[in-house]
Design a protein around this motif. Structure first.
Motif, PDB file in Angstrom:
ATOM      1  N   GLY A  51     117.952  43.116  28.596  1.00 26.18           N
ATOM      2  CA  GLY A  51     117.016  44.213  28.857  1.00 26.18           C
ATOM      3  C   GLY A  51     115.637  43.952  28.272  1.00 26.18           C
ATOM      4  O   GLY A  51     114.628  44.415  28.804  1.00 26.18           O
ATOM      5  N   LEU A 173     117.950  50.289  28.207  1.00 21.11           N
ATOM      6  CA  LEU A 173     118.426  49.015  28.746  1.00 21.11           C
ATOM      7  C   LEU A 173     119.336  48.300  27.734  1.00 21.11           C
ATOM      8  O   LEU A 173     118.884  47.906  26.656  1.00 21.11           O
ATOM      9  N   HIS A 248     122.779  45.564  31.655  1.00 25.09           N
ATOM     10  CA  HIS A 248     122.290  44.413  32.413  1.00 25.09           C
ATOM     11  C   HIS A 248     123.231  43.214  32.231  1.00 25.09           C
ATOM     12  O   HIS A 248     122.850  42.207  31.652  1.00 25.09           O
TER      13      HIS A 248
END
Ligand SMILES: [Zn+2]
Length: 377
Positions: A51, A173, A248
């Motif tokens: 992220g 994230l 992610h």
């Protein structure tokens, strides 16, 4: 682009740390803002770095979009949300999920001020949803500003909350150990988050209103939900913010190609929401329907031993499918570990020496069967 620094409380003199925030587009004011605003942070779990690379790409793209006059609402970016954890490297191992001093998870125990804010605004609410939104946002900001942290960790948490508390959409994230792209949000927010799941190509979208840990995303989603539950029958209370934790993929999935694609997906989504001007690209298909977080099976091993996986992240699993074998090199035994749930295996452990009772993988089942605390430790 405006760069701001926020000093954290220093545990001892001479050891100050800062959070750095970057602000793009028009300055948001509480009153009269025309467009939605967004807050994006990376690496709150400090050893989850995909992220941070997405944020690095975003920083440049957002500066270009700002120069081109394309930003309709303010976007705040915090590319390193956890400087405390970033410095925790012990015997050559980065340890960024828990603070070493307290053993607390960096992404838990954010402050819940909904009771205080509710008490403060109760007499001032009326039938105008826009008035209530503005009133609650102002009170939320005041409550967070009035909070006096007494430790560096609390100071980091409240600094991040203050930076994000006025945004309409909050993106946090993260990544998992070895994983397919997936995200966490609330059932209430899902109608607005589905487009993000499509753009990012998430293999699993996991929904829970309150997973029990007061994580960063929930300190915004849950705040508005709790005020709606308290006042909703008497006054119109909008969903003043919604938040998403994007995973992610896995910790080693740090590549420019993937980060640039994820950056583009977030820009497409912010265009779709109207934070960025222009026409968003057509929505890609939803890879998997959203499923309840309470339907996730943490697949566990009853014995310790050498862990040899048979299933890979992103693989669709049927009930009884082999996930892994656990080998006891002394006794010579091999223990197969099967899934009890059908669904997508979206993540698995990075460790290859399992300990008894350990969760080795996660499968997103479609039927809720768990309750209470739903998160990993
Ligand atoms: Zn994380």
């Amino acid at each position: 682009m405006r760069h701001r620094q926020h000093d954290l409380l220093a545990p001892v003199p001479g050891t100050a740390r800062q959070i750095h925030s970057f602000h793009f587009g028009p300055t948001s004011a509480n009153e009269g803002r025309g467009s939605k605003t967004a807050y994006i942070q990376a690496s709150l779990h400090a050893d989850e770095l995909p992220g941070m690379l997405v944020a690095w790409h975003l920083k440049q793209r957002l500066a270009e979009l700002e120069s081109a006059g394309q930003l309709l609402g303010e976007i705040t970016l915090v590319p390193m949300a956890n400087p405390i954890g970033q410095a925790q490297v012990v015997m050559d191992m980065p340890l960024g999920r828990y603070e070493l001093e307290t053993r607390e998870n960096f992404n838990r125990a954010f402050i819940n001020v909904s009771q205080r804010v509710g008490d403060e605004v109760e007499a001032l609410l009326n039938d105008d949803a826009a008035h209530n939104l503005q009133l609650i946002r102002a009170s939320l900001q005041q409550a967070l500003l009035a909070h006096t942290p007494t430790t560096q960790l609390q100071s980091q948490r409240v600094t991040l909350q203050r930076l994000a508390c006025q945004a309409d959409v909050v993106l946090d994230l993260h990544c998992d150990f070895e994983a397919a792209a997936h995200l966490y949000t609330t059932p209430e927010a899902w109608p607005q988050v589905e487009a993000l799941s499509r753009y990012i190509g998430a293999d699993a979208s996991l929904l829970a209103s309150d997973s029990g840990g007061q994580s960063f995303d929930e300190c915004f989603s849950l705040f508005w939900l709790q005020l709606q539950q308290r006042f909703g029958e008497r006054f119109p209370i909008p969903q003043g913010a919604f938040a998403v934790t994007i995973e992610h993929r896995g910790v080693l999935d740090v590549s420019h190609a993937q980060a640039a694609a994820d950056c583009q997906a977030i820009i497409n989504y912010l265009t779709h929401l109207g934070v960025i001007a222009g026409q968003a690209p057509a929505l890609p298909p939803l890879r998997q329907p959203a499923t309840p977080l309470a339907g996730v099976e943490p697949v566990t091993t009853p014995v310790g031993g050498l862990l040899v996986f048979a299933a890979t992240p992103g693989q669709m699993i049927a009930v009884g499918d082999l996930i892994a074998e656990v080998i006891d090199p002394i006794a010579g035994s091999v223990t197969p570990i099967h899934s009890s749930t059908a669904g997508l295996m979206y993540a698995r452990s990075m460790r290859r020496m399992a300990t008894a009772g350990m969760a080795i993988a996660h499968v997103a089942g479609s039927e809720a069967y768990r309750s209470g605390y739903l998160l990993s430790p």
